[in-house]
Design a protein around this motif. Structure first.
Motif, PDB file in Angstrom:
ATOM      1  N   LEU A  34       0.837  -1.214   0.000  1.00 18.04           N
ATOM      2  CA  LEU A  34       0.000   0.000   0.000  1.00 18.04           C
ATOM      3  C   LEU A  34       0.865   1.254   0.000  1.00 18.04           C
ATOM      4  O   LEU A  34       0.606   2.208  -0.731  1.00 18.04           O
ATOM      5  N   PHE A  65      -7.529  -6.731   2.191  1.00 28.51           N
ATOM      6  CA  PHE A  65      -6.867  -5.822   3.139  1.00 28.51           C
ATOM      7  C   PHE A  65      -7.242  -4.392   2.742  1.00 28.51           C
ATOM      8  O   PHE A  65      -6.886  -3.427   3.416  1.00 28.51           O
ATOM      9  N   VAL A 101      -3.505  -0.642   5.707  1.00 33.55           N
ATOM     10  CA  VAL A 101      -4.181  -1.934   5.762  1.00 33.55           C
ATOM     11  C   VAL A 101      -5.386  -1.828   6.687  1.00 33.55           C
ATOM     12  O   VAL A 101      -5.301  -1.291   7.779  1.00 33.55           O
ATOM     13  N   ASP A 159     -12.428   7.955   4.925  1.00 33.79           N
ATOM     14  CA  ASP A 159     -12.865   7.817   3.536  1.00 33.79           C
ATOM     15  C   ASP A 159     -14.043   8.745   3.246  1.00 33.79           C
ATOM     16  O   ASP A 159     -14.109   9.379   2.200  1.00 33.79           O
ATOM     17  N   SER A 194      -9.481   8.924  -4.622  1.00 31.99           N
ATOM     18  CA  SER A 194      -8.162   8.295  -4.647  1.00 31.99           C
ATOM     19  C   SER A 194      -7.654   8.172  -3.222  1.00 31.99           C
ATOM     20  O   SER A 194      -8.036   8.957  -2.353  1.00 31.99           O
ATOM     21  N   ASP A 195      -6.838   7.170  -2.975  1.00 32.42           N
ATOM     22  CA  ASP A 195      -6.402   6.904  -1.606  1.00 32.42           C
ATOM     23  C   ASP A 195      -4.985   6.343  -1.583  1.00 32.42           C
ATOM     24  O   ASP A 195      -4.742   5.264  -1.050  1.00 32.42           O
ATOM     25  N   PRO A 196      -4.031   7.093  -2.166  1.00 35.63           N
ATOM     26  CA  PRO A 196      -2.648   6.587  -2.199  1.00 35.63           C
ATOM     27  C   PRO A 196      -2.075   6.374  -0.798  1.00 35.63           C
ATOM     28  O   PRO A 196      -1.107   5.635  -0.648  1.00 35.63           O
ATOM     29  N   ALA A 197      -2.678   7.004   0.210  1.00 36.54           N
ATOM     30  CA  ALA A 197      -2.151   6.853   1.574  1.00 36.54           C
ATOM     31  C   ALA A 197      -2.917   5.804   2.381  1.00 36.54           C
ATOM     32  O   ALA A 197      -2.802   5.744   3.599  1.00 36.54           O
ATOM     33  N   ARG A 198      -3.687   4.977   1.689  1.00 34.36           N
ATOM     34  CA  ARG A 198      -4.480   3.979   2.419  1.00 34.36           C
ATOM     35  C   ARG A 198      -3.595   3.061   3.249  1.00 34.36           C
ATOM     36  O   ARG A 198      -2.505   2.700   2.843  1.00 34.36           O
ATOM     37  N   TRP A 239       0.385   0.967  -4.234  1.00 38.00           N
ATOM     38  CA  TRP A 239      -1.051   1.232  -4.375  1.00 38.00           C
ATOM     39  C   TRP A 239      -1.314   2.658  -4.863  1.00 38.00           C
ATOM     40  O   TRP A 239      -0.881   3.611  -4.243  1.00 38.00           O
ATOM     41  N   GLN A 240      -1.919   2.754  -6.019  1.00 39.31           N
ATOM     42  CA  GLN A 240      -2.238   4.043  -6.643  1.00 39.31           C
ATOM     43  C   GLN A 240      -0.990   4.827  -7.046  1.00 39.31           C
ATOM     44  O   GLN A 240      -1.080   6.006  -7.340  1.00 39.31           O
ATOM     45  N   LYS A 241       0.152   4.147  -7.092  1.00 38.15           N
ATOM     46  CA  LYS A 241       1.401   4.855  -7.418  1.00 38.15           C
ATOM     47  C   LYS A 241       2.114   4.266  -8.623  1.00 38.15           C
ATOM     48  O   LYS A 241       2.416   4.963  -9.567  1.00 38.15           O
TER      49      LYS A 241
END
Ligand SMILES: O=C(O)CCC(=O)C(=O)O
Ligand SMILES: O=C(O)CCC(=O)C(=O)O
Ligand SMILES: [Co+2]
Ligand SMILES: [Co+2]
Lengths: 384, 384
Positions: free
Chosen positions: A15, A104, B238, B249, B232-236, A19-21
């Motif tokens: 993540l 997750f 677990v 969110d 978008s949630d690049p900092a999500r 994730w999204q990167k």
């Protein structure tokens, strides 16, 4: 049970770093992978009215697209075509299990499982998507290339319903083998060309755009007959410019909109309903006749297990520790007391309720009532 | 020309003390009032498909409502009914002039002119509206009662399409005579019972509710294919609770919506288009064949006058002194250079362009081009 093998990564590091990167190849992300369905089963699904599917064919640069249901596969020949079937998790319980290792990331963010079968040379062409996706290689080998987002890429339509991009530079270029997994963030160009008959499983995500959110909220207000307050101007002064739409009036329009989208009470209720609605048909089997509560209680006492219908979207929201819990299932909202978190979690985080978990619902008549309601809607059913 | 006689009030004081605050009776607000149309002309309009009308009848507490077009008035009898015709300003130029004296309030805020003809005993019953209204008494006498907003009033439907309120206490109780004007703010209960055959003119206002604004904005985004950015949630991190719709969110969902409704660029453009769209059919007569620019130029040089089609909604917005001017006419937007304020004002603040005002459009080809376009749409036409 499929177990995701992150190699030297953990879900946390995945993540944080990918994730999204940026895209990632997980060689043997599923080791000893065995397909949950066969190409024939997939073809069977594509024959169904209720299942969304399309066939993409390309020979000598001529792209063809046909939407399902497909009636006759023999016309497509031996190569250069792909069939893509949406929301297979709604129809095939074993395939649906492929989503579990990716949980997750919360339920509401996961969309559906698309499955494709490709003959040699088959693929949908170079393109990019608005959503994250994990593409799992099933049987057969397929050549995948993935690039980083690139504003200079041009989008074009070789067929009215196919959106492709101009050739891109790959940062991943790999022949995928069964069990290999590719993660692709939104906006990364990608292309898969099959080397042999092969199956691909795409775990797709859901990320509403601003327009979708606003449209969804507007629909909610209409459906629930919520008008809100009206424009008002008790402090209006005599207008010298009667044709003018003055900035002060526009400021009030803006303020009315801002107030509406900032309502801490209704925003979670609306969004929960909105995001828990499935985008594709569900395979709901409503029991006929409906069960009575005492019948269900008896089955649970006898040690029955329950399974969740594939593709059903479930989540809950609790604003603070003691607040009521809003439970969302398939676009409906159920309000539970703040101390019913276990109930909310069982109903949203489990795909199967075992004997012991089922017995939890025997402890309170309201809990049992809710479960009976959900069973009678076909959301949960007894595992055979 | 109708001239509004504010007695000891001025428009300034009216706005400060009454507008959106409390009802007001202006005895002889129009002195020596003469009706711009006759009951027969109104009945003629009610026969038309394109004109929205309804007949309300009440005898012995039994309320009936019939929507137009009305085919036969003879069935209604001599008393206890009212016919109400919407947007008469769209169809009757002389009646449309009744709106002009109220244009110390900007155009966009004014809705339409409704006209009713009532036989003795006729009326729509006690009710309240969401909008400000000026009710002008034409021929005949009618007994009007108006009260202050009152939360204890109950709303009910004596007929599925009639919304009435329980009996209310009146702060204005008057037999209106020709030329008398009643101002009623939103939410004030009111009831008019005709004493003789009488005509009433209602100058109605437009005040969109939050839902209308949001729905309008959603339609605008759809029509203009504006998707905005995606969730978008690049900092999500677990998720321990995969069923949870987390507050973080939801905060991002809210932020996406807020950003969308706060866009200083698009908000005025959208709202101008939205609010300049007429809610009722317009009587647009597109010239056939279309005029050429040089023909129009010739007519204007010869000293022609132009009239605006009734009910056409026109306004403009200029964010700051030098900024481009967005001109809105009937849901369309035209962008003018910042120094074209005179053009914008002529096109939005005049109902008639006299010889000299017309000549303004001969000075620049772009101005003439715009005028030709508007004439060819049937928005402006040569006064005969
Ligand atoms: O399986 C395929 O052919 C297409 C997969 C894909 O591009 C995706 O899931 O985004
Ligand atoms: O003219 C009528 O009978 C009804 C007028 C009215 O209630 C209004 O314009 O709000
Ligand atoms: Co793709
Ligand atoms: Co009224």
């Amino acid at each position: 049970m499929y177990k995701l093998n992150f190699a030297d990564l953990s879900p946390e590091r995945f993540l944080a770093e990918y994730w999204q990167k940026k895209p990632l190849l997980l060689k043997q992300g599923f080791s000893n992978f065995s397909d949950p369905l066969s190409a024939d089963e997939l073809a069977g699904l594509a024959l169904e009215e209720d299942v969304e599917s399309r066939v993409v064919h390309c020979a000598n640069g001529d792209w063809q697209l046909e939407t399902g249901p497909v009636s006759d596969f023999s016309t497509f020949g031996e190569r250069d075509w792909t069939i893509l079937v949406q929301a297979v998790d709604h129809w095939h319980a074993d395939a649906a299990r492929l989503l579990d290792p990716f949980r997750f990331i919360p339920n509401w963010r996961i969309d559906d499982l698309m499955v494709s079968f490709s003959t040699p040379g088959g693929g949908v062409g170079p393109h990019l998507d608005q959503y994250d996706v994990f593409i799992i290689q099933g049987q057969g080998k397929r050549h995948w290339r993935v690039g980083m987002p690139d504003n200079t890429l041009e989008q074009f339509c070789p067929h009215p319903r196919l959106l492709q991009v101009s050739p891109f530079q790959a940062c991943i270029d790999v022949v995928m083998e069964p069990g290999d997994i590719l993660y692709i963030p939104p906006g990364c160009p990608h292309e898969g060309i099959s080397l042999e008959n092969s199956l691909n499983y795409s775990v797709g995500f859901r990320a509403p755009a601003q327009k979708d959110l606003l449209t969804g909220l507007a629909d909610y207000l209409i459906d629930n007959d919520i008008s809100g307050t009206r424009f008002s101007d008790p402090a209006r002064e005599v207008s010298q410019n009667i044709g003018e739409l003055a900035s002060a009036d526009l400021a009030q329009v803006k303020q009315l909109l801002q107030q509406l989208v900032s309502d801490e009470q209704s925003l979670p209720l609306w969004f929960g309903q909105y995001i828990s609605r499935a985008k594709h048909e569900l395979d709901l089997q409503e029991p006929e006749p409906h069960y009575q509560a005492d019948e269900i209680a008896e089955y649970l006492e006898e040690g029955s297990e329950l399974s969740l219908t594939g593709g059903l979207r479930c989540c809950y929201h609790q604003a603070s520790a003691d607040a009521d819990i809003a439970l969302f299932i398939n676009g409906e909202q159920y309000l539970l007391p703040g101390n019913e978190l276990t109930t909310a979690k069982l109903l949203t985080e489990q795909r199967v309720l075992d004997e012991q978990q089922c017995r939890h619902f025997l402890e309170l008549p309201e809990r049992l009532g809710l479960l009976v309601h959900l069973i009678n809607l076909g959301y949960w059913h007894f595992t055979d």
